[in-house]
Motif scaffolding. Structure first.
Motif, PDB file in Angstrom:
ATOM      1  N   ALA A 142     -49.561-106.587 -36.710  1.00 56.29           N
ATOM      2  CA  ALA A 142     -48.846-107.836 -36.441  1.00 56.29           C
ATOM      3  C   ALA A 142     -49.347-108.958 -37.339  1.00 56.29           C
ATOM      4  O   ALA A 142     -48.569-109.766 -37.860  1.00 56.29           O
ATOM      5  CB  ALA A 142     -49.015-108.219 -34.970  1.00 56.29           C
ATOM      6  N   GLN A 167     -46.689-112.089 -38.522  1.00 59.27           N
ATOM      7  CA  GLN A 167     -46.008-112.493 -37.300  1.00 59.27           C
ATOM      8  C   GLN A 167     -46.707-113.727 -36.724  1.00 59.27           C
ATOM      9  O   GLN A 167     -47.906-113.912 -36.914  1.00 59.27           O
ATOM     10  CB  GLN A 167     -46.009-111.338 -36.291  1.00 59.27           C
ATOM     11  N   ALA A 211     -44.792-115.596 -25.152  1.00 56.71           N
ATOM     12  CA  ALA A 211     -44.156-114.567 -25.968  1.00 56.71           C
ATOM     13  C   ALA A 211     -42.998-115.110 -26.800  1.00 56.71           C
ATOM     14  O   ALA A 211     -42.652-114.529 -27.827  1.00 56.71           O
ATOM     15  CB  ALA A 211     -43.675-113.429 -25.068  1.00 56.71           C
ATOM     16  N   ARG A 225     -46.535-113.685 -31.348  1.00 52.68           N
ATOM     17  CA  ARG A 225     -46.597-112.230 -31.185  1.00 52.68           C
ATOM     18  C   ARG A 225     -48.034-111.756 -31.035  1.00 52.68           C
ATOM     19  O   ARG A 225     -48.291-110.667 -30.548  1.00 52.68           O
ATOM     20  CB  ARG A 225     -45.956-111.536 -32.390  1.00 52.68           C
ATOM     21  N   VAL A 241     -47.677-110.670 -25.352  1.00 50.82           N
ATOM     22  CA  VAL A 241     -48.375-111.079 -26.570  1.00 50.82           C
ATOM     23  C   VAL A 241     -49.580-110.162 -26.776  1.00 50.82           C
ATOM     24  O   VAL A 241     -50.370-109.957 -25.860  1.00 50.82           O
ATOM     25  CB  VAL A 241     -48.859-112.541 -26.488  1.00 50.82           C
TER      26      VAL A 241
END
Length: 575
Positions: free
Chosen positions: A118, A123, A158, A162, A178
């Motif tokens: 992530a 993100q 959320a 992320r 998350v």
């Protein structure tokens, strides 16, 4: 370093932390392929091509250390380092090595790969920092664009993020939806007391950890502390076998600490009303007690954290150096980059020194402020938990006017520290290309000032100090140079070398050389002002009188290259 053949690689795969291949990449890859298993266990592999042009990190780049090894090999051979990991090439944090690098622990390392994916995919990421240490300084200083610093877990949801990266010794309620990567910094000091030789000593370690977790802290202990009479207890030996640091205090030291839960029984038996709480506080440099006395069957424990780690207000008094922004110390620069408020002595410190500040920092000159206004501003930021840099010229401890500020900080129980700086007298020596101490001629440097509005102590009058004929560096005295010259001529010969150094290392630096008998005229004719260092003594431009360091009577410790200047040497009778 061991040398082995290609055929031995498989047999010795688990014997080494790293392998360095010299040759074609294809041969390297085919050789190691049958043995590659897991990045957490595989050794680092670096391949240097046969021409020595590239040092390539092939396997276990972060965790195994191949990236760092490739850099080291490249630096030693003149090759080009080749690093292919995504985080390095994108300028992102290597999440899988932060814990080892900064002494943190990681909660649920099994989730690490998902968090790395992530993060490297850029993100939206939230960063929650509950402490301040070398690692958090690094994170704040190198914050990627897709990372936002948050002040509370309530800011994380959320629909906005992320990934959440946390650096905190405190447990949190993880937000739904998350990914969470929680690092535990090693900032806890555990103070403990023990019953005499408890039979369950091997279980106490786990019992204490469970009690600490139940109280809301995640154990990554910096040190354990207790009273010295328990030094031979089996539990202390158990801690030391686990490579834990154990610090001991005397009953007298512990008895001086105010604690929330003193015990008359404890005082009767060991001579102090507290062991665990007092030991935790002392071990953390009189830090914050975050867990008061916990009682087990045969033990007590308390936890404190040194305030230098807490995100509370802090003031760093930083020496800016003589003026050139490049001459501030590395530590001083880091402090400036980290500060929420920079209050700099604008009449003496170039504003260019503050241009490294982080976004959102308040940068203010104190040139038009009274002492009361300066202290009020710093306290306002301090009460908000901000990191404050008070930036003084040169080294703040030499004519730095910090005494009054420190008195204010002490009176208001404000945490502060001093980062030293390069003094202008050192800049004077460098710019004059002079060694201010000459063997057998001058071995003393006097830092002083002339008597102006601030009276000098009777024993420190210039003419008295001049009796030694030392190198004298005179601060803050250009405006009274006539009086300075008159007093110096009472002891120094009129042809003694002098230098008047204006704005040392600044863009408009000006240095005038001459003889003492002409010092006042030189200063007046060149319109030199208060920011002028006056230097007097035969050390200026002296090229006579040499150190015995390079004498044949000295025996060099390092035989190889011993004839080179700078080799470590001792007198023959000491070697």
């Amino acid at each position: 370093m061991d040398k082995i053949s290609r055929s031995d690689v498989g047999r010795r795969w688990k014997d080494f932390d790293a392998f360095v291949f010299i040759g074609a990449m294809g041969i390297c890859v085919r050789t190691i392929a049958p043995y590659v298993e897991d990045k957490h266990e595989d050794p680092a592999v670096v391949c240097i091509d046969s021409m020595g042009r590239n040092a390539i990190a092939v396997l276990s780049g972060h965790i195994g250390g191949a990236n760092d090894l490739a850099r080291e090999v490249a630096a030693a051979t003149g090759a080009r380092e080749v690093i292919t990991t995504q985080s390095d090439n994108a300028g992102l944090w290597a999440l899988d090595t932060l814990a080892v690098r900064f002494g943190w622990a990681v909660i649920d390392a099994q989730q690490l790969n998902g968090c790395i994916f992530a993060f490297t995919a850029c993100q939206p990421t939230a960063l929650l920092l509950a402490v301040r240490d070398e690692g958090t300084d690094y994170l704040e200083r190198t914050l990627p664009p897709h990372v936002t610093v948050v002040n509370s877990i309530d800011e994380v949801s959320a629909d906005r993020y992320r990934l959440l990266i946390v650096v905190s010794p405190f447990a949190i309620d993880e937000p739904a939806g998350v990914r969470v990567l929680h690092y535990i910094p090693g900032v806890m000091t555990v103070g403990f007391g023990l019953a005499h030789r408890p039979a369950d000593y091997t279980e106490i370690y786990d019992q204490m950890n469970k009690a600490v977790v139940a109280a809301g802290l995640l154990p990554n202990v910096r040190q354990y502390c207790t009273i010295d009479v328990k030094a031979d207890e089996p539990f202390v030996g158990e801690l030391q076998r686990r490579d834990e640091t154990v610090t001991f205090f005397t009953a007298g030291q512990l008895a001086e600490v105010d604690v929330p839960n003193p015990s008359a029984t404890v005082e009767k038996h060991v001579g102090t009303p507290s062991v665990c709480e007092a030991a935790a506080i002392l071990g953390s440099n009189h830090g914050k007690l975050v867990i008061t006395k916990i009682k087990g069957k045969t033990w007590t424990a308390a936890v404190a954290i040194d305030r230098c780690y807490l995100r509370e207000g802090h003031i760093e008094i930083v020496g800016a150096g003589p003026g050139d922004p490049d001459l501030v110390s590395v530590r001083g620069r880091k402090m400036l980059e980290r500060a929420d408020l920079i209050l700099y002595a604008g009449s003496l410190v170039p504003k260019a020194l503050t241009e490294c500040h982080k976004p959102g920092a308040v940068v203010r000159s104190s040139a038009d402020m009274t002492l009361e206004e300066q202290c009020t501003l710093m306290k306002e930021h301090y009460n908000k938990g901000h990191f404050i840099v008070r930036l003084h010229t040169g080294d703040p401890c030499i004519f730095g006017a910090i005494q009054e500020q420190m008195a204010f900080f002490d009176q208001n129980h404000m945490q502060y520290h001093i980062t030293p700086g390069i003094s202008s007298f050192l800049a004077a020596a460098a710019e004059l290309r002079s060694q201010f101490t000459i063997p057998e001629r001058c071995q003393t440097i006097i830092l002083t000032r002339g008597e102006g509005r601030t009276p000098m102590p009777e024993k420190e009058q210039l003419h008295l100090l001049a009796k030694s004929q030392s190198t004298m560096c005179i601060f803050l005295s250009a405006s009274i140079v006539d009086d300075v010259q008159r007093e110096l001529l009472m002891e120094y010969p009129g042809d003694t070398p002098v230098a008047a150094c204006y704005h040392l290392t600044w863009p408009d630096q000006k240095i005038c050389r001459g003889k003492l008998k002409d010092l006042a005229k030189m200063v007046h004719d060149n319109h030199l002002t208060l920011t002028t260092m006056l230097v007097v003594g035969e050390a200026i431009d002296n090229r006579h009188g040499f150190s015995e360091l390079y004498s044949k009577h000295f025996t060099h410790l390092f035989r190889q290259g011993a004839d080179e200047p700078g080799s470590l040497a001792l007198p023959a009778e000491e070697s």
